[in-house]
Design an enzyme around this catalytic site. Structure first.
Site, PDB file in Angstrom:
ATOM      1  N   HIS A 153     -20.964  20.064 -16.310  1.00 46.25           N
ATOM      2  CA  HIS A 153     -20.880  18.654 -15.903  1.00 46.25           C
ATOM      3  C   HIS A 153     -20.020  17.845 -16.870  1.00 46.25           C
ATOM      4  O   HIS A 153     -20.179  16.632 -16.996  1.00 46.25           O
ATOM      5  CB  HIS A 153     -22.271  18.014 -15.796  1.00 46.25           C
ATOM      6  CG  HIS A 153     -23.233  18.785 -14.952  1.00 46.25           C
ATOM      7  ND1 HIS A 153     -23.272  18.686 -13.583  1.00 46.25           N
ATOM      8  CD2 HIS A 153     -24.178  19.695 -15.291  1.00 46.25           C
ATOM      9  CE1 HIS A 153     -24.215  19.488 -13.111  1.00 46.25           C
ATOM     10  NE2 HIS A 153     -24.764  20.123 -14.123  1.00 46.25           N
ATOM     11  N   SER A 274       6.815   7.912 -23.952  1.00 47.15           N
ATOM     12  CA  SER A 274       6.707   6.734 -23.097  1.00 47.15           C
ATOM     13  C   SER A 274       7.935   5.858 -23.294  1.00 47.15           C
ATOM     14  O   SER A 274       8.476   5.771 -24.393  1.00 47.15           O
ATOM     15  CB  SER A 274       5.441   5.948 -23.438  1.00 47.15           C
ATOM     16  OG  SER A 274       5.482   4.652 -22.881  1.00 47.15           O
ATOM     17  N   LYS A 280       3.067   7.404 -27.816  1.00 46.93           N
ATOM     18  CA  LYS A 280       2.519   8.285 -26.796  1.00 46.93           C
ATOM     19  C   LYS A 280       3.104   9.699 -26.845  1.00 46.93           C
ATOM     20  O   LYS A 280       4.276   9.897 -27.093  1.00 46.93           O
ATOM     21  CB  LYS A 280       2.768   7.711 -25.391  1.00 46.93           C
ATOM     22  CG  LYS A 280       2.024   6.438 -25.078  1.00 46.93           C
ATOM     23  CD  LYS A 280       0.535   6.664 -24.962  1.00 46.93           C
ATOM     24  CE  LYS A 280       0.153   7.539 -23.781  1.00 46.93           C
ATOM     25  NZ  LYS A 280       0.537   6.972 -22.479  1.00 46.93           N
ATOM     26  N   GLU A 287       0.205  18.074 -16.463  1.00 50.56           N
ATOM     27  CA  GLU A 287      -0.095  17.201 -15.326  1.00 50.56           C
ATOM     28  C   GLU A 287       0.665  17.640 -14.075  1.00 50.56           C
ATOM     29  O   GLU A 287       0.119  17.621 -12.963  1.00 50.56           O
ATOM     30  CB  GLU A 287       0.248  15.756 -15.691  1.00 50.56           C
ATOM     31  CG  GLU A 287      -0.677  15.171 -16.741  1.00 50.56           C
ATOM     32  CD  GLU A 287      -0.241  13.807 -17.230  1.00 50.56           C
ATOM     33  OE1 GLU A 287      -0.984  13.206 -18.008  1.00 50.56           O
ATOM     34  OE2 GLU A 287       0.851  13.340 -16.850  1.00 50.56           O
TER      35      GLU A 287
END
Length: 476
Positions: A153, A274, A280, A287
């Site tokens: 979980h 970024s 970043k 992704e």
């Protein structure tokens, strides 16, 4: 091509919707290989002269060289790869080119080409999967003793080793490879010679062409041969499941590489920055791998929908089989390459993983197991007692190994000082020695087994630096 039946050419819109050369030109190798096998069979059975065969084979080899050399001009007016190749062949050798199409149809021709292409793709994907598995095995051996939290979980559950976690994906990928191998086995029948749908009256030898193209046998039913796309559906199904596995792993890499987790760091090769936030480091490769499942699952669904209502045998709807399949197999191939690259130079923050594994009362199950094993308490009662122990530690704001024996005895008098031997995360993972468990030596044994399976080279699993001991909790 069908000027004898029609008095005018197609409308521009009809040409636009009908032409497939924009995508099926990638079948050129398979199409030419099939045509060469067909020409040799026609000559062998006396349907074609030896002279025509030689001219056709030489011409097709020249066409292949032109395409691979970037000197071939593909024509939309000729619709597809089959007619483009045949038209160029006729320019080269004249009327003999027209005899090549004897005893076959574009229906069995495209079915053969497509099977050959999917088979080649499966072979490439199988190699890529094995390469990724070997990279994971290598990293699993390196991280066999690296302790991290295991989750259920997405909550801290029990300590595991990072090597054990990596080996879970080796198992998944092994099933993926098996599914692709199964699909390959079933697709490896040759439709060539089934003609349009009913077979042919010419005395062809379909076993000869099947063998020449590496098929196990010719297809047994001409109707099925030209209308079947199960081989593409099954391959896309296997590809979708494999992509799900890659997506799950990519999701973990995204989470683990965040500042909040800081378990791993993706290299600059597989990260981006970024345009506005200079601090970043975005895990874009992970992704995008995670996102590829949408394309692959979409391709599988698309082809299912195309095929679901088609009567036998061939319908033009089936032209829509190739673009989605090409795209899906390309996407999976790229995802496998990206994941292999990410794993290959991944930096692991072992201390951060260890600290996270030590939090969240992750060794609570070890306490319950100790109560069962040493105090002869039924597990359900032990579970309840352990819950009270966790609640006490939580009220005190300390970890389980921070509790004193007096603290434990306020919960249950049967607990003695030996319980402290099972409270560390090191003790927990080393005690999980059951087959398939997370104990470091288990991880190394499974890594050695997979290395042998993937490379054929037998190797003895190395041992961990500290061999597991005995006694309470399985350690000393």
């Amino acid at each position: 091509m069908w000027g004898g039946r029609f008095s005018s050419g197609p409308d521009a819109i009809m040409e636009e919707i009908n032409a497939s050369i924009g995508f099926d030109q990638r079948l050129y190798r398979q199409d030419i290989a099939g045509s060469i096998a067909h020409a040799r069979m026609l000559a062998q059975t006396g349907i074609l002269t030896q002279a025509d065969r030689d001219a056709i084979v030489a011409g097709l080899e020249q066409v292949l060289a032109e395409i691979e050399g970037g000197k071939f001009n593909f024509s939309r007016a000729l619709e597809d790869i089959h007619m483009n190749v045949e038209s160029r062949l006729k320019e080269m050798i004249g009327d003999a080119a027209g005899r090549l199409h004897t005893a076959r149809s574009r229906n069995d021709q495209v079915a053969t080409d497509f099977r050959l292409y999917v088979r080649d793709s499966i072979d490439t994907l199988a190699t890529q999967i094995a390469t990724l598995q070997l990279e994971l095995v290598k990293r699993a051996e390196e991280e066999a003793e690296t302790i991290m939290p295991g989750f259920t979980h997405l909550q801290s559950a029990q300590p595991v080793t990072f090597g054990h976690h990596l080996m879970a994906y080796v198992e998944m990928l092994g099933r993926d490879a098996g599914r692709l191998a199964d699909a390959r086995k079933r697709l490896n029948e040759s439709p060539l010679g089934s003609a349009a749908l009913a077979g042919t009256s010419f005395p062809i030898d379909r076993h000869m062409t099947a063998e020449a193209l590496g098929f196990d046998r010719p297809t047994a039913n001409s109707l099925d041969a030209v209308s079947d796309r199960d081989f593409a559906l099954e391959t896309l199904s296997a590809a979708a499941i494999c992509a799900v596995h890659l997506s799950r792993f990519a999701e973990e890499l995204v989470i683990w590489s965040s500042a909040q987790f800081n378990f791993v760091r993706l290299s600059d090769k597989f990260s981006t920055g970024s345009s506005i936030m200079p601090q970043k480091r975005n895990p874009d490769a992970a992704e995008l791998t995670r996102a590829k499942i949408g394309r692959i699952l979409g391709a599988f669904t698309s082809l299912l929908v195309v095929m679901k209502g088609l009567p036998l045998a061939y319908s033009k709807d089936m032209q829509e089989d190739k673009e989605v399949t090409f795209d899906a197999l390309d996407a999976l191939s790229l995802s496998l390459a990206a994941m292999t690259g990410m794993i290959g130079d991944l930096t692991v923050n072992r201390q951060r993983m260890h600290d996270a594994a030590s939090s969240g009362f992750s060794t609570a199950t070890d306490i319950a197991d100790w109560l069962v094993r040493e105090a002869n308490i039924p597990f359900r009662d032990a579970h309840h007692i352990t819950g009270q122990i966790v609640a006490l530690a939580e009220r005190k704001g300390i970890a389980l190994d921070g509790l004193t024996i007096e603290d434990f005895k306020t919960i249950d008098e049967r607990i003695d000082s030996r319980i402290h031997k099972v409270l560390s995360v090191e003790s927990s993972v080393r005690s999980r020695k059951s087959y398939g468990g997370t104990a470091p030596d288990n991880v190394l044994a499974q890594a050695a087994r997979w290395k042998e399976a993937l490379t054929g080279e037998k190797s003895e699993p190395r041992k961990t630096k500290s061999a597991p001991g005995h006694g309470d909790g399985g350690v000393e």
